[in-house]
Design a protein around this motif. Structure first.
Motif, PDB file in Angstrom:
ATOM      1  N   UNK A 102       0.844  -1.192   0.000  1.00  0.00           N
ATOM      2  CA  UNK A 102       0.000   0.000   0.000  1.00  0.00           C
ATOM      3  C   UNK A 102       0.879   1.240   0.000  1.00  0.00           C
ATOM      4  N   UNK A 103       0.589   2.166  -0.898  1.00  0.00           N
ATOM      5  CA  UNK A 103       1.281   3.456  -0.947  1.00  0.00           C
ATOM      6  C   UNK A 103       0.347   4.517  -0.378  1.00  0.00           C
ATOM      7  N   UNK A 126      -5.473   4.305   1.144  1.00  0.00           N
ATOM      8  CA  UNK A 126      -4.156   4.461   0.512  1.00  0.00           C
ATOM      9  C   UNK A 126      -4.287   5.046  -0.879  1.00  0.00           C
ATOM     10  N   UNK A 127      -3.216   5.667  -1.336  1.00  0.00           N
ATOM     11  CA  UNK A 127      -3.217   6.233  -2.683  1.00  0.00           C
ATOM     12  C   UNK A 127      -3.198   5.130  -3.734  1.00  0.00           C
ATOM     13  N   UNK A 128      -2.425   4.077  -3.469  1.00  0.00           N
ATOM     14  CA  UNK A 128      -2.355   2.943  -4.396  1.00  0.00           C
ATOM     15  C   UNK A 128      -2.413   1.645  -3.604  1.00  0.00           C
ATOM     16  N   UNK A 129      -3.051   0.644  -4.179  1.00  0.00           N
ATOM     17  CA  UNK A 129      -3.057  -0.707  -3.634  1.00  0.00           C
ATOM     18  C   UNK A 129      -2.445  -1.617  -4.691  1.00  0.00           C
ATOM     19  N   UNK A 130      -1.279  -2.153  -4.394  1.00  0.00           N
ATOM     20  CA  UNK A 130      -0.576  -3.022  -5.333  1.00  0.00           C
ATOM     21  C   UNK A 130      -0.754  -4.463  -4.881  1.00  0.00           C
ATOM     22  N   UNK A 163       3.971   7.852  -8.463  1.00  0.00           N
ATOM     23  CA  UNK A 163       3.115   8.891  -9.032  1.00  0.00           C
ATOM     24  C   UNK A 163       1.926   8.313  -9.789  1.00  0.00           C
ATOM     25  N   UNK A 164       2.171   7.289 -10.606  1.00  0.00           N
ATOM     26  CA  UNK A 164       1.093   6.713 -11.419  1.00  0.00           C
ATOM     27  C   UNK A 164       0.524   5.434 -10.831  1.00  0.00           C
ATOM     28  N   UNK A 165       1.278   4.762  -9.955  1.00  0.00           N
ATOM     29  CA  UNK A 165       0.833   3.480  -9.418  1.00  0.00           C
ATOM     30  C   UNK A 165       1.074   2.316 -10.352  1.00  0.00           C
ATOM     31  N   UNK A 166       1.770   2.551 -11.461  1.00  0.00           N
ATOM     32  CA  UNK A 166       1.967   1.497 -12.456  1.00  0.00           C
ATOM     33  C   UNK A 166       3.082   0.536 -12.053  1.00  0.00           C
ATOM     34  N   UNK A 167       2.934  -0.705 -12.492  1.00  0.00           N
ATOM     35  CA  UNK A 167       3.990  -1.703 -12.359  1.00  0.00           C
ATOM     36  C   UNK A 167       4.969  -1.515 -13.504  1.00  0.00           C
ATOM     37  N   UNK A 168       6.233  -1.207 -13.190  1.00  0.00           N
ATOM     38  CA  UNK A 168       7.231  -0.949 -14.215  1.00  0.00           C
ATOM     39  C   UNK A 168       7.987  -2.204 -14.615  1.00  0.00           C
TER      40      UNK A 168
END
Length: 432
Positions: A146-147, A164-168, A204-209
């Motif tokens: 979680x971010x 959270x801002x992002x949930x990965x 920033x984007x929450x993307x998986x790089x």
């Protein structure tokens, strides 16, 4: 001017003579030892360059030492349960601790427990702030990363659960470690898991790089400051180096030790528990369950120093030694306050501490009256409406109304100025 000294700070799970040892990175000379308890994994943190905090293994308190008063335990920060991981914000304002499946956030200046975040479903295993303290990232045994935006967490409506801002959720087994790179809200975050993968995310984007698959569980992960290399510690004691600057375009790839033989550090006899890279990226520090800490030359992959501890290594990190660690005359600018175990305003909270005053500017927290900003927006709306009416006539009424509104604006400005002057005088008033 001499370059800042880099030191290695290490702990193990036995600690018969000391809790934490500090040694100079390149010479190996022992500088300091801190006594009192056993630090748990990912439970060591430096607070504002003045205090060393250690979450005690399996116990419900955090030990705190002044960096120079190493033989005297300064304070025990009592917690509602055993602390599973610990971190501090780089600006020294906040302390974060994982307790079971919850995240506790304290304000250092007051010791107040500001918020308890309960969005993980199992124990929180790792926590870390971004370099600018604007965000923090949590990983848990529930396979989630979680971010969080610190600003959003602190300004959340008390009646609502902060989100959270992002949930990965791409990992399929418990999270073992995470590392935040530089860049604040633009940082990249590396996460490792028992599912044999290391993943790289963008805050920033929450993307998986990037996702790298290994042939064993990955127990620790870190990056160098330039983020050219990703270092991953395996469950068999091997350490793998992934070169990010030469990585091909695909998002997922497997790491093949046979094909990448020159990218493997070999020497540990048991699983790697922690990794850290020097400032210039030339040296890698690793800790392991084989009760040793090893220093590696990154370019040659050769072990240049081995330090034997008394038990499985729980923490090993490289940091620039703050002046308070090297100067015997240095004392913290402020003493640590009492840290509350319960939220402010909780029904069964800590007893109020006398001798202090909490000054809250503005009425927006009570929700009883509109704030001055809201009233200003209302005045602006009235002004716009009045100007529209003036096009159709009523110039005299418009002038009267404008005069009234200008008087009210001046009154609001005076109130704001008086409140600011009062606050300034109160805060800067010399102590009696």
């Amino acid at each position: 001017m001499a370059a800042p000294m880099e030191v290695a700070v290490c702990t193990d799970s036995v600690a018969p003579m000391w809790s934490c040892i500090v040694w100079e990175l390149h010479s190996g000379a022992n500088l300091l030892t801190y006594r009192g308890g056993q630090a748990g994994p990912r439970g060591l943190a430096l607070l504002n360059g003045e205090y060393l905090l250690a979450a005690q293994l399996g116990k419900n308190y955090i030990s705190a030492w002044e960096l120079q008063r190493k033989d005297q335990l300064q304070q025990k920060i009592m917690c509602p349960g055993p602390v599973t991981c610990l971190t501090t914000s780089p600006d020294g304002l906040y302390v974060l601790a994982g307790i079971a499946e919850s995240i506790h956030l304290w304000e250092v200046a007051t010791g107040n427990l500001l918020v308890i975040l309960s969005r993980h479903y199992q124990d929180v295993s790792c926590l870390q702030f971004t370099g600018d303290s604007s965000h923090f990232v949590s990983g848990g045994k529930d396979c989630l990363v979680l971010a969080w935006s610190l600003c959003s967490v602190l300004q959340a409506d008390p009646s609502r659960i902060p989100a959270p801002r992002h949930v990965w959720s791409h990992h399929t087994l418990p999270i073992t470690d995470l590392h935040c790179g530089f860049g604040g809200p633009l940082a990249r975050v590396a996460t490792s898991s028992l599912d044999q993968t290391v993943k790289l995310w963008e805050v920033s984007s929450g993307e998986l790089l990037l996702s790298v698959l290994f042939d064993m569980a990955v127990m620790a992960v870190t990056m160098d400051l330039a983020e050219h290399h990703l270092f991953c510690g395996g469950s068999d004691g091997s350490i793998f180096q992934v070169d990010l600057f030469t990585w091909p375009g695909q998002r997922e790839r497997s790491f093949q030790p046979e094909q990448d033989a020159g990218k493997v550090f070999r020497g540990h006899r048991n699983q790697v528990t922690c990794l850290s890279v020097s400032t210039d990226g030339s040296v890698l520090l690793s800790g392991s369950h084989d009760e040793t800490v090893r220093l590696w030359d990154v370019q040659s992959k050769q072990c240049i120093r081995t330090v034997a501890l008394k038990g499985p290594v729980t923490n090993a990190t490289i940091l620039l030694a703050p002046i308070s660690m090297l100067s015997s005359d240095f004392r913290p600018s402020l003493p640590l306050p009492h840290f509350n175990k319960h939220l402010l305003g909780a029904e069964h909270g800590d007893e109020p501490r006398h001798g202090g005053l909490t000054l809250r500017l503005g009425l927006h927290q009570q929700g009883l009256e509109p704030s001055y900003l809201d009233r200003t927006e209302q005045l602006q709306a009235v002004l716009c409406s009045t100007m529209e009416k003036s096009v159709l006539g009523g110039q005299d009424q418009l002038r009267v109304r404008v005069t009234e509104l200008e008087d009210e604006v001046r009154n609001l400005r005076k109130i704001n100025r008086d409140l600011f002057d009062f606050s300034t005088r109160f805060i800067t008033r010399p102590a009696k």
